[in-house]
Design an enzyme around this catalytic site. Structure first.
Site, mmCIF file in Angstrom:
data_model
loop_
_atom_site.group_PDB
_atom_site.id
_atom_site.type_symbol
_atom_site.label_atom_id
_atom_site.label_comp_id
_atom_site.label_asym_id
_atom_site.label_seq_id
_atom_site.Cartn_x
_atom_site.Cartn_y
_atom_site.Cartn_z
ATOM 1 N N GLY A 181 14.251 -32.906 0.198
ATOM 2 C CA GLY A 181 13.797 -32.286 -0.407
ATOM 3 C C GLY A 181 13.209 -30.842 0.720
ATOM 4 N N LEU A 182 12.635 -30.519 1.714
ATOM 5 C CA LEU A 182 12.022 -30.499 2.914
ATOM 6 C C LEU A 182 13.561 -28.802 2.825
ATOM 7 C CD1 LEU A 182 9.631 -30.294 4.425
ATOM 8 C CD2 LEU A 182 11.121 -30.772 6.586
ATOM 9 N N LEU A 183 14.150 -29.374 2.738
ATOM 10 C CA LEU A 183 14.962 -27.926 2.614
ATOM 11 C C LEU A 183 15.846 -27.466 1.478
ATOM 12 C CD1 LEU A 183 16.898 -29.244 6.228
ATOM 13 C CD2 LEU A 183 15.401 -28.144 5.907
ATOM 14 N N TYR A 208 21.088 -50.488 -5.181
ATOM 15 C CA TYR A 208 20.334 -48.931 -6.173
ATOM 16 C C TYR A 208 20.298 -49.252 -7.250
ATOM 17 C CZ TYR A 208 22.203 -45.918 -2.573
ATOM 18 O OH TYR A 208 21.962 -45.971 -1.096
ATOM 19 N N SER A 262 21.026 -38.180 2.959
ATOM 20 C CA SER A 262 20.065 -36.882 2.748
ATOM 21 C C SER A 262 19.760 -35.753 3.759
ATOM 22 C CB SER A 262 18.715 -37.320 3.563
ATOM 23 O OG SER A 262 17.227 -37.242 3.341
#
Length: 329
Positions: A220-222, A53, A215
């Site tokens: 971000g879809l949900l 990361y 995720s």
């Protein structure tokens, strides 16, 4: 804060896991430290990172940020269950050498020592294999892990992105060596992506691994993406933008947002709360970029979804069904 055991271990961890992938690339060090402090103040004791990361030329930067936070003292390290990962190459562009990636005994040994230095600690609580290494036998991996446990450098081992059969192979090999084996599996799992329910989650449950979904909002879809477009003009990007380009997916997400709006629920918080109802789930990883996003995630812990909402979510995002019936009968 609510706590649970990590899989079949005696280790108590919070039901939310603080993901730190944004620390460095998107969130500067002072803000990252503030998020870590706020999480700890709220009782969130489980912090997840990885040696890669920071990405690109800044690999290891995220671990360094956590290390400087630990160095401030005040019981920060003692109160934290620290998880990091090994697998990805730590080579810099133009300076690639063999044995700087994957799960050979040599790379595991070197990677642990490098992570400990960046994290400014003497041990890692949960050391996770970031991916399956098809080139290295589990006998070699467990030999390396056993040495690290004996040295006091790590306490537990976990996996990430493992299929069910690899979880079985790993733990059967560990059992033959008289070792505890994997105690957790970190996998992609959310309302919109439920394939883990076919093999990964059942394998984890059978072998006593805690499931740690990454995720949880599916990029971000949900998280109320359609409403944000309509109200604030904030357009979707990345994975969620690609998904919304599919009319079927967009209709699903619209139905999802409509259902939650009807019940006065925030989409992102409901998506996290749904995962907390799933069998075998220890806690989802939340990766806040800001303090406000952390507070939203914490509210999900107090959210109880009604049977009506749960049934509606299943109707919109049906899972694959029980294994093996889902694909065999």
């Amino acid at each position: 804060m609510k706590y649970t055991q990590l899989g079949r271990t005696g280790l108590k961890v919070s039901r939310l896991v603080l993901g730190t992938m944004n620390f460095g690339p998107q969130t500067d060090e002072p803000t990252s430290h503030g998020i870590l402090d706020s999480a700890l103040d709220a009782g969130l004791n489980f912090v997840d990172t990885a040696n890669v990361y920071g990405w690109g030329e800044n690999k290891g930067r995220t671990e360094e940020i956590i290390g400087t936070w630990f160095a401030q003292g005040g019981g920060r390290r003692e109160k934290t269950v620290l998880a990091t990962k090994v697998y990805g190459s730590m080579s810099r562009e133009g300076d690639t050498w063999p044995n700087e990636d994957r799960l050979s005994a040599l790379n595991i040994r070197r990677a642990v020592d490098a992570s400990l230095k960046r994290l400014q600690t003497d041990h890692i609580d949960l050391y996770q294999f970031h991916h399956v290494d098809r080139r290295t036998p589990f006998e070699e991996i467990w030999q390396a892990v056993d040495v690290l446990i004996q040295q006091g450098k790590i306490l537990y081992a976990g996996s990430s992105n493992f299929p069910g059969y690899k979880i079985a192979q790993a733990n059967e090999t560990a059992a033959r060596r008289g070792m505890l084996g994997l105690v957790s599996e970190q996998c992609l799992y959310n309302l919109a992506e439920r394939r883990a329910e076919m093999e990964v989650v059942p394998a984890a449950q059978d072998y006593g691994l805690g499931v740690i979904p990454w995720s949880p909002l599916h990029g971000g879809l949900l998280g109320g993406v359609i409403k944000k477009e309509a109200v604030g003009g904030r357009r979707a990007s990345g994975r969620s933008a690609d998904a919304l380009a599919n009319s079927t997916v967009r209709a699903q997400v619209q139905a999802y947002e409509d259902l939650l709006d009807k019940h006065g629920l925030e989409p992102g918080e409901a998506a996290l709360a749904w995962l907390l109802t799933r069998p075998g789930v220890t806690g989802p990883i939340v990766g806040p970029r800001t303090a406000e996003q952390l507070q939203s995630a914490l509210r999900a812990l107090e959210l109880e979804l009604s049977e009506e909402v749960l049934a509606g979510l299943d109707e919109i995002f049906p899972g694959p069904g029980p294994s093996p019936e889902a694909f065999a009968w």
